[in-house]
Design a protein around this motif. Sequence first.
Motif, mmCIF file in Angstrom:
data_model
loop_
_atom_site.group_PDB
_atom_site.id
_atom_site.type_symbol
_atom_site.label_atom_id
_atom_site.label_comp_id
_atom_site.label_asym_id
_atom_site.label_seq_id
_atom_site.Cartn_x
_atom_site.Cartn_y
_atom_site.Cartn_z
ATOM 1 N N LEU A 144 0.831 -1.191 0.000
ATOM 2 C CA LEU A 144 0.000 0.000 0.000
ATOM 3 C C LEU A 144 0.872 1.250 0.000
ATOM 4 N N GLY A 145 0.335 2.355 -0.522
ATOM 5 C CA GLY A 145 1.062 3.619 -0.522
ATOM 6 C C GLY A 145 1.460 4.054 -1.913
ATOM 7 N N THR A 146 2.147 5.188 -1.984
ATOM 8 C CA THR A 146 2.662 5.675 -3.254
ATOM 9 C C THR A 146 3.758 4.740 -3.754
ATOM 10 N N ARG A 147 4.151 4.918 -5.001
ATOM 11 C CA ARG A 147 5.225 4.076 -5.532
ATOM 12 C C ARG A 147 6.493 4.241 -4.711
ATOM 13 N N ASN A 148 6.829 5.479 -4.361
ATOM 14 C CA ASN A 148 8.035 5.717 -3.579
ATOM 15 C C ASN A 148 7.957 5.035 -2.215
ATOM 16 N N GLU A 149 6.798 5.091 -1.573
ATOM 17 C CA GLU A 149 6.621 4.441 -0.277
ATOM 18 C C GLU A 149 6.738 2.927 -0.405
ATOM 19 N N ARG A 150 6.164 2.377 -1.469
ATOM 20 C CA ARG A 150 6.217 0.926 -1.671
ATOM 21 C C ARG A 150 7.634 0.460 -1.947
ATOM 22 N N LEU A 151 8.370 1.235 -2.743
ATOM 23 C CA LEU A 151 9.763 0.885 -3.027
ATOM 24 C C LEU A 151 10.608 0.950 -1.758
ATOM 25 N N THR A 152 10.356 1.962 -0.937
ATOM 26 C CA THR A 152 11.107 2.108 0.311
ATOM 27 C C THR A 152 10.854 0.931 1.240
ATOM 28 N N LYS A 153 9.596 0.554 1.408
ATOM 29 C CA LYS A 153 9.253 -0.584 2.271
ATOM 30 C C LYS A 153 9.941 -1.857 1.788
ATOM 31 N N ALA A 154 9.796 -2.133 0.500
ATOM 32 C CA ALA A 154 10.358 -3.366 -0.049
ATOM 33 C C ALA A 154 11.877 -3.390 0.068
ATOM 34 N N ALA A 155 12.521 -2.255 -0.203
ATOM 35 C CA ALA A 155 13.985 -2.200 -0.172
ATOM 36 C C ALA A 155 14.521 -2.391 1.238
ATOM 37 N N ARG A 156 13.887 -1.768 2.216
ATOM 38 C CA ARG A 156 14.369 -1.891 3.591
ATOM 39 C C ARG A 156 14.237 -3.319 4.107
ATOM 40 N N VAL A 157 13.141 -3.965 3.766
ATOM 41 C CA VAL A 157 12.959 -5.335 4.245
ATOM 42 C C VAL A 157 13.810 -6.309 3.434
ATOM 43 N N ALA A 158 13.977 -6.056 2.145
ATOM 44 C CA ALA A 158 14.880 -6.899 1.349
ATOM 45 C C ALA A 158 16.293 -6.818 1.908
ATOM 46 N N TRP A 159 16.710 -5.615 2.315
ATOM 47 C CA TRP A 159 18.023 -5.471 2.958
ATOM 48 C C TRP A 159 18.099 -6.316 4.227
ATOM 49 N N TRP A 160 17.062 -6.228 5.056
ATOM 50 C CA TRP A 160 17.039 -7.002 6.301
ATOM 51 C C TRP A 160 17.157 -8.493 6.020
ATOM 52 N N SER A 161 16.347 -8.995 5.102
ATOM 53 C CA SER A 161 16.363 -10.421 4.779
ATOM 54 C C SER A 161 17.685 -10.835 4.142
ATOM 55 N N LEU A 162 18.245 -9.932 3.349
ATOM 56 C CA LEU A 162 19.525 -10.207 2.702
ATOM 57 C C LEU A 162 20.628 -10.329 3.739
ATOM 58 N N LYS A 163 20.714 -9.371 4.644
ATOM 59 C CA LYS A 163 21.804 -9.406 5.625
ATOM 60 C C LYS A 163 21.578 -10.472 6.700
ATOM 61 N N GLU A 164 20.318 -10.885 6.923
ATOM 62 C CA GLU A 164 20.025 -11.967 7.859
ATOM 63 C C GLU A 164 20.255 -13.350 7.259
ATOM 64 N N GLY A 165 20.465 -13.418 5.942
ATOM 65 C CA GLY A 165 20.698 -14.695 5.286
ATOM 66 C C GLY A 165 19.446 -15.398 4.809
ATOM 67 N N VAL A 166 18.286 -14.791 4.996
ATOM 68 C CA VAL A 166 17.027 -15.425 4.587
ATOM 69 C C VAL A 166 16.960 -15.586 3.072
ATOM 70 N N LEU A 167 17.498 -14.616 2.336
ATOM 71 C CA LEU A 167 17.426 -14.671 0.875
ATOM 72 C C LEU A 167 18.448 -15.626 0.271
ATOM 73 N N ASP A 168 19.206 -16.324 1.117
ATOM 74 C CA ASP A 168 20.077 -17.390 0.629
ATOM 75 C C ASP A 168 19.365 -18.735 0.607
ATOM 76 N N LEU A 169 18.145 -18.787 1.147
ATOM 77 C CA LEU A 169 17.409 -20.049 1.201
ATOM 78 C C LEU A 169 16.794 -20.384 -0.155
ATOM 79 N N PRO A 170 16.785 -21.655 -0.546
ATOM 80 C CA PRO A 170 16.145 -22.039 -1.810
ATOM 81 C C PRO A 170 14.673 -21.654 -1.852
ATOM 82 N N ASN A 171 13.991 -21.768 -0.707
ATOM 83 C CA ASN A 171 12.599 -21.329 -0.587
ATOM 84 C C ASN A 171 12.433 -20.631 0.757
#
Length: 325
Positions: A144-171
């Motif tokens: 939900l939100g403007t495009r800029n708000e949606r991009l910000t939300k997704a990027a911040r959480v993708a960073w979190w998952s990336l640095k936590e190692g979650v995005l290294d999982l096959p699923n």
Amino acid sequence: MKVSGFRSLLPFLLATALAACGPELDETPSVPAGELETNTAAVISGASRGSTVQVSATDGVNVRSGPGTTYGALVTVPYGKTATVLNATPSNGFYQVDYQGTVGWTHGDYWNVIAGLWVNGYQLNATQEKWVRWIGTYTVPKLLGTRNERLTKAARVAWWSLKEGVLDLPNPFPYSNCNYTTGDARIGPLEVCPSGRAWQVGISGVQVPNFSMATVQNTSASIHSTLTEAQVLGASASQAGYASGTSTYNSIVNSTGELRKSWLMRNHAVGVTLEETTVTYECVTNSFGWCYGTAWPTTARYAPNRAEALESMQELKAIMDGLAP
């Protein structure tokens, strides 16, 4: 697998109050207009929207407000830094790019197209790239939100998952990690982490204890207004690999209490929406110790310190900008 322990059980501000907070942009002085941007045969021709480009000019290159040297420089991008192509159709040899959240035009002679996605100077591995692309393509439009708000939300959480190692999982969708007194352990799809313990789930690595059932249900209903709660749970189960009609699928759909809450949070859009409030409060607005460090390989790459963590978020936002519809 790394887990946040008790760290995400601290209070945090509401996302709406924090939406305006964000990393500061690079304030490197712009390169004088007469020194660069003189050729017309741009070397990044052939790039497509979403391509990664890297500065090849040793003095850096300007990103301008329009496609020409008569337009003001918004920022000068240093040598070796990367940006994401937004408009691959050149105008006077200039291409539209997103550099760490600054969107503007830059001359193609001073960039090279490079393979893959890059964050904080590191190329994402194939699995990380797959899930970052997935979030940009499928999660951003659901938020939900403007495009800029949606991009910000997704990027911040993708960073979190990336640095936590979650995005290294096959699923990463069925991911469920509980912090016991004896240490972290992955738990099964129908298991519940003991009360009071840190419990990360889903592609967003969201902490289950941080949110009440009412908050999770209301968030799910606002995002998925045309679906019943059972349908959201069914979609989460299917995405995690549990086919409709199987006993695990049925148990998830008919679950109650903390297990039901955890599966609503494993919905990618719900999880990102909730976890963004935690990341913003703990790692953007504040500097809680568990946000940064070098003890884990993924954290050392994408969050060794606050400055590089914030830059990584901005680079992921630029990447998302090139991927999202």
